[in-house]
Every structure is written in structure tokens, then in C-alpha cells.
Write an enzyme that holds these catalytic residues in place. Structure first.
Site, short mmCIF file in Angstrom:
data_model
loop_
_atom_site.label_atom_id
_atom_site.label_comp_id
_atom_site.label_asym_id
_atom_site.label_seq_id
_atom_site.Cartn_x
_atom_site.Cartn_y
_atom_site.Cartn_z
N SER A 129 0.85 -1.20 0.00
CA SER A 129 0.00 0.00 0.00
C SER A 129 0.87 1.24 0.00
O SER A 129 1.99 1.24 0.55
CB SER A 129 -0.87 -0.03 1.26
OG SER A 129 -1.44 1.23 1.49
N TYR A 154 -1.98 -1.55 10.85
CA TYR A 154 -2.19 -2.05 9.49
C TYR A 154 -1.02 -1.66 8.59
O TYR A 154 -0.43 -2.49 7.89
CB TYR A 154 -3.51 -1.50 8.91
CG TYR A 154 -3.61 -1.67 7.42
CD1 TYR A 154 -3.87 -2.92 6.86
CD2 TYR A 154 -3.40 -0.60 6.54
CE1 TYR A 154 -3.93 -3.08 5.48
CE2 TYR A 154 -3.45 -0.75 5.17
CZ TYR A 154 -3.72 -1.99 4.64
OH TYR A 154 -3.77 -2.16 3.28
N LYS A 158 2.18 -3.89 6.51
CA LYS A 158 2.62 -3.84 5.10
C LYS A 158 4.14 -3.63 5.04
O LYS A 158 4.83 -4.26 4.23
CB LYS A 158 1.89 -2.71 4.35
CG LYS A 158 0.41 -2.97 4.16
CD LYS A 158 0.17 -4.21 3.31
CE LYS A 158 -1.27 -4.63 3.26
NZ LYS A 158 -1.49 -5.99 2.78
P1 NAD Z 1 -10.69 -7.63 1.05
O1 NAD Z 1 -10.89 -7.67 2.52
O2 NAD Z 1 -11.86 -7.40 0.19
O3 NAD Z 1 -9.97 -8.96 0.56
C1 NAD Z 1 -9.09 -9.70 1.37
C2 NAD Z 1 -9.51 -11.15 1.28
O4 NAD Z 1 -8.60 -11.93 2.07
C3 NAD Z 1 -10.91 -11.41 1.84
O5 NAD Z 1 -11.64 -12.16 0.91
C4 NAD Z 1 -10.68 -12.19 3.13
O6 NAD Z 1 -11.72 -13.10 3.39
C5 NAD Z 1 -9.36 -12.87 2.83
N1 NAD Z 1 -8.54 -13.19 4.00
C6 NAD Z 1 -8.16 -12.37 5.00
N2 NAD Z 1 -7.40 -13.04 5.88
C7 NAD Z 1 -7.28 -14.31 5.41
C8 NAD Z 1 -6.60 -15.46 5.87
N3 NAD Z 1 -5.92 -15.48 7.00
N4 NAD Z 1 -6.68 -16.58 5.11
C9 NAD Z 1 -7.38 -16.61 3.96
N5 NAD Z 1 -8.05 -15.54 3.50
C10 NAD Z 1 -7.99 -14.40 4.20
O7 NAD Z 1 -9.55 -6.53 0.78
P2 NAD Z 1 -9.06 -5.90 -0.59
O8 NAD Z 1 -9.49 -4.47 -0.61
O9 NAD Z 1 -9.40 -6.78 -1.72
O10 NAD Z 1 -7.50 -5.89 -0.32
C11 NAD Z 1 -6.66 -6.93 -0.79
C12 NAD Z 1 -5.23 -6.64 -0.37
O11 NAD Z 1 -4.85 -5.36 -0.86
C13 NAD Z 1 -5.03 -6.60 1.15
O12 NAD Z 1 -3.76 -7.14 1.43
C14 NAD Z 1 -5.02 -5.11 1.44
O13 NAD Z 1 -4.29 -4.79 2.59
C15 NAD Z 1 -4.34 -4.57 0.20
N6 NAD Z 1 -4.68 -3.16 -0.05
C16 NAD Z 1 -5.98 -2.78 -0.21
C17 NAD Z 1 -6.28 -1.44 -0.44
C18 NAD Z 1 -7.71 -0.99 -0.59
O14 NAD Z 1 -7.95 0.21 -0.56
N7 NAD Z 1 -8.68 -1.88 -0.80
C19 NAD Z 1 -5.26 -0.49 -0.52
C20 NAD Z 1 -3.94 -0.92 -0.37
C21 NAD Z 1 -3.65 -2.26 -0.15
C1 UD1 Z 2 -7.07 4.45 3.77
C2 UD1 Z 2 -5.83 4.09 4.51
C3 UD1 Z 2 -4.90 3.31 3.62
C4 UD1 Z 2 -5.62 2.08 3.11
C5 UD1 Z 2 -6.91 2.49 2.42
C6 UD1 Z 2 -7.71 1.28 2.04
C7 UD1 Z 2 -5.52 5.85 6.20
C8 UD1 Z 2 -4.69 7.00 6.64
N1 UD1 Z 2 -5.18 5.28 5.01
O1 UD1 Z 2 -6.67 5.33 2.71
O2 UD1 Z 2 -3.76 2.91 4.34
O3 UD1 Z 2 -4.76 1.38 2.21
O4 UD1 Z 2 -7.70 3.31 3.29
O5 UD1 Z 2 -8.24 0.65 3.15
O6 UD1 Z 2 -6.46 5.47 6.87
N2 UD1 Z 2 -13.04 10.76 3.36
C9 UD1 Z 2 -14.04 11.63 3.69
N3 UD1 Z 2 -15.19 11.14 4.22
C10 UD1 Z 2 -15.40 9.80 4.42
C11 UD1 Z 2 -14.34 8.90 4.06
C12 UD1 Z 2 -13.17 9.42 3.55
O7 UD1 Z 2 -13.90 12.85 3.53
O8 UD1 Z 2 -16.46 9.40 4.92
C13 UD1 Z 2 -11.80 11.28 2.78
C14 UD1 Z 2 -10.56 11.00 3.61
O9 UD1 Z 2 -10.31 12.04 4.50
C15 UD1 Z 2 -9.49 10.88 2.54
C16 UD1 Z 2 -10.23 10.41 1.29
O10 UD1 Z 2 -11.61 10.65 1.54
O11 UD1 Z 2 -8.97 12.14 2.25
C17 UD1 Z 2 -10.01 8.92 1.02
O12 UD1 Z 2 -10.28 8.21 2.24
P1 UD1 Z 2 -10.28 6.61 2.29
O13 UD1 Z 2 -11.13 6.09 1.19
O14 UD1 Z 2 -10.59 6.23 3.68
O15 UD1 Z 2 -8.80 6.21 1.92
P2 UD1 Z 2 -7.40 6.69 2.55
O16 UD1 Z 2 -7.58 7.34 3.85
O17 UD1 Z 2 -6.66 7.45 1.50
#
Ligand code: NAD
Ligand code: UD1
Length: 340
Positions: A129, A154, A158
């Protein structure tokens, strides 16, 4: 066909990546414990793919169950790669339950690397991330930007997992690893069959915004309008989940041509958008107003970040095909399909 194990393949980004893997000629195997996914996602995948992908229900923290799943998957054939998505991802919850995050995210990564070693899998893609950069001094950020002390458990998982993978490669094990640093993934498959399924009240902007627009939630609170940005609201790099999914295929293809390596790549659009810009873009694209109010800043938010994506473009031959409006249209389409 190259066979790829996709941990967390029933999740938001994982499920979209399954589609792109199949579209690109890979044979993916979903490995998930459904701790943050609904089984309905499998029906959504089937509707798009017209077949049911191979699913192994297993917890990656359970090493012997994980190895048994790998035994079943290999059954005499090779596994060409692993994409490791499985992790917990809620930043706020991680500050309240740090051990839950450390044990799940770190133990899963160690176990999956052990499985890679045991079952001779050399190509490894890890979900990282942009949170590893904290608030960088200059934006856009490229991969040489120093990793900063993490703001949340969290974020720390990472950083630790990136380090574990790096150390494993440095130890001499012939792993080829890509650490993919996602910016803000949003949107859904245009079919409306799969998308993001936040459980309870969404913390992230887009799922909250679409639920507020659908009048399922209180108005959206814009977290602060006194940041040092042009309109005072925070700036992020919002990337369509399908573009992100395609980047995983590009990373696997790239790893195929490498020797032992461990490289980080930023995955974003290279464009920053403020919260108010996102809201206006949503209203323009869908014609639906977003009830909202300006509220105080959210603790832990940084003012602005967006990606320098030149490394991914140059090395992986990947770039985004969708823009913010496309992603918001698909997020709204998904929101509407979930209430039908
Ligand atoms: P998500 O929660 O939708 O998907 C994660 C999946 O992993 C889920 O289906 C969950 O059931 C499974 N899981 C969790 N722990 C497990 C375990 N111990 N064994 C087997 N399965 C398990 O999340 P996502 O948004 O698809 O994110 C996927 C990856 O990307 C994660 O590593 C997350 O940290 C990373 N990531 C996500 C975002 C975001 O904004 N969505 C941003 C940066 C990084
Ligand atoms: C957050 C996490 C990031 C993680 C990602 C996905 C933090 C600091 N970062 O990113 O590590 O990978 O989520 O889980 O928590 N906002 C509003 N109102 C809302 C929700 C969000 O104004 O109700 C704003 C936030 O202030 C931010 C932007 O929207 O500026 C995006 O927020 P969000 O979607 O939560 O993502 P991040 O905070 O960027």
C-alpha cells in the site's frame, strides 16, 4: 495454462484480478477463508466467467491446512505463481485490535512464503500500500521515496511483510517478488456482478459516498476542508480496480522474464483528486446528488498523495485505461445492483 494461487481471491481486489487472470490465459485458484468476503462473490465470478473457478477454503494462518490445500492444488502439476492478497485492511480497526492484524497479516505472509518454498513456486506478487510512504515530503511519490514510520498497525504490517519478502530474497532463496503499492482502488466490474462489499458502515470514501447517494446512510462527512490543498480537502490517487487487477497480470508476466528479484511498484493513475472533486465528478457522471456536510479532519489522514507511476509503465508495460468518471460510474452501478 499457467496456474496461479490467489490468496484473498474472493475479496474486492482479488475477485477482479481473477477475471483479468482468466482473460489473460492464466488458470487462477482462489484460496480464501471468507473472513471478509461473502460467498455470493463466487456466483458473481461464475456469471462473468461462465465457469466456477477452483476455490480452496482455507485460513492462511493455519500452516498445515495451507500446505494441505497446496497439496490438493498441485496434485502432480506445478504452480507457476502466487498473488498474496489475503490480509485484514481496516486502518481504524487495526489501531483498536493490533494483535488481530499482526497475527493475520504477518503469519499469513510467512506461511505463504513457506508454501512457496515447499511447493517450488518462484513468482510472488504481494499486495502492499502507498501507506508505507506516510505523508511524503514531495509528491508525486516514486518508489525511491523513503518508507516512513507507520501510522497504524495495518500500515506497519505492510512494511513488515515487504521486509520479510525482501529478506527471504536476500537470504539466497530464488524468489522473484513484486511488491505492489496500491494507491486508492475504487470502482467495480462494469457488469455489476462483483464489487466492493464493505461489512457495516464503510470507512472508505467511495463506498460511503455511493451509500449516502443511495440514501442508505447519513450524508457524507467531508473530513476537513482546511488542508493545504487548492480546495482545502485531501487529495488522493483513485485507481479503477480493473486497472489495478490488470497490473497484477502485468507483474506476473514481468516476473516470468526475471531472475531472482524483489522490486516495488507504485500502482496509481498518477493523478490526484480532492474529496470535493470526487464528489462533483460523481454528481456529473451519474446525475445523482451527494448529500454531504463538511466535518472535522479525521485523525491520521495525510493532506495529499499521488503516485509517480513511471516505473510500472516502463518495467511492467502497464498503464491505466480508465479515468475517475469511469470508476465512479462503475461504483454507482455496483451500488445499485447490491440493493436490487
Ligand atoms: P478484502 O478484505 O476485500 O480482501 C481480502 C480477502 O482476504 C478477503 O476475501 C478475506 O476473506 C481474505 N482473507 C483475510 N485473511 C485471510 C486469511 N488469514 N486466510 C485466507 N483468506 C484471508 O480486501 P481488498 O481491498 O481486496 O485488499 C486486498 C489486499 O490489498 C489486502 O492485502 C489489502 O491490505 C491490500 N490493499 C488494499 C487497499 C484498498 O484500498 N482496498 C489499498 C492498499 C492495499
Ligand atoms: C485508507 C488508509 C490506507 C488504506 C486504504 C484502504 C488511512 C490514513 N489510510 O486510505 O492505508 O490502504 O484506506 O483501506 O487510513 N473521506 C471523507 N469522508 C469519508 C471517508 C473518507 O472525507 O467518509 C476522505 C478522507 O479524509 C481521505 C479520502 O476521503 O482524504 C479517502 O479516504 P479513504 O477512502 O478512507 O482512503 P485513505 O484514507 O486514503
Amino acid at each position: 495454462m499457467k496456474r496461479v494461487v490467489v490468496t484473498g481471491g474472493a475479496g474486492y481486489i482479488g475477485s477482479h484480478t481473477i477475471i483479468e487472470l482468466v482473460n489473460s490465459g492464466y488458470s487462477p485458484i482462489v484460496l480464501d477463508n471468507f473472513s471478509n468476503a461473502k460467498r455470493e462473490v463466487l456466483a458473481g465470478l461464475k456469471a462473468i466467467l461462465e465457469f466456477e473457478p477452483h476455490v480452496e477454503e482455507v485460513d492462511c494462518t493455519d500452516r498445515s491446512a495451507l500446505f494441505s490445500a497446496f497439496e490438493r492444488i498441485t496434485s502432480g502439476e506445478t504452480i507457476d505463481g502466487i498473488i498474496h492478497f489475503a490480509a485484514f485492511k481496516a486502518v481504524g480497526e487495526s489501531t483498536l485490535m493490533p494483535l488481530k492484524y499482526y497475527s493475520n497479516n504477518i503469519a499469513s505472509t510467512v506461511n505463504i512464503l513457506e508454501a512457496a518454498k515447499r511447493f517450488d513456486v518462484s513468482d510472488f506478487v504481494f499486495s502492499s500500500s502507498c501507506t508505507v510512504y506516510g505523508q511524503p515530503e514531495t509528491i508525486p511519490v516514486d518508489e525511491s521515496t523513503p518508507v516512513r514510520g507507520a501510522d497504524s498497525p495495518y500500515g506497519y504490517t505492510k512494511q513488515v511483510c515487504e521486509r520479510i519478502i525482501t529478506d527471504f530474497v536476500r537470504s539466497g532463496y530464488p524468489l522473484k517478488a513484486a511488491l505492489l503499492r496500491y494507491f486508492n482502488p475504487i470502482g467495480a466490474h462494469p457488469s455489476g456482478h462483483i464489487g466492493e462489499l464493505p461489512l457495516g458502515t464503510p470507512d472508505n470514501l467511495i463506498p460511503y459516498l455511493t451509500q449516502a447517494a443511495a440514501q442508505l446512510r447519513e450524508p457524507l462527512t467531508v473530513f476537513g476542508n482546511d488542508y493545504p490543498t487548492p480546495d482545502g480537502t485531501c487529495i488522493r490517487d483513485y485507481i479503477h480496480v480493473l486497472d489495478l487487477a490488470k497490473a497484477h497480470v502485468a507483474a506476473l508476466n514481468w516476473l516470468g522474464g526475471q531472475g531472482t528479484t524483489c522490486e516495488a511498484f507504485n500502482l496509481g493513475t498518477g493523478q490526484g483528486h480532492s474529496v470535493l472533486e470526487v464528489m462533483r465528478a460523481f454528481e456529473r457522471t451519474t446525475g445523482v446528488p451527494v448529500p454531504h456536510r463538511i466535518g472535522p479532519r479525521r485523525t491520521g489522514d495525510i493532506a495529499a498523495i499521488f503516485a509517480d507511476t513511471s516505473k510500472a509503465r516502463r518495467e511492467l508495460g502497464w498503464s491505466c485505461q480508465f479515468n475517475l468518471e469511469d470508476a465512479l460510474r462503475d461504483a454507482w452501478n455496483w451500488q445499485q445492483s447490491t440493493v436490487d
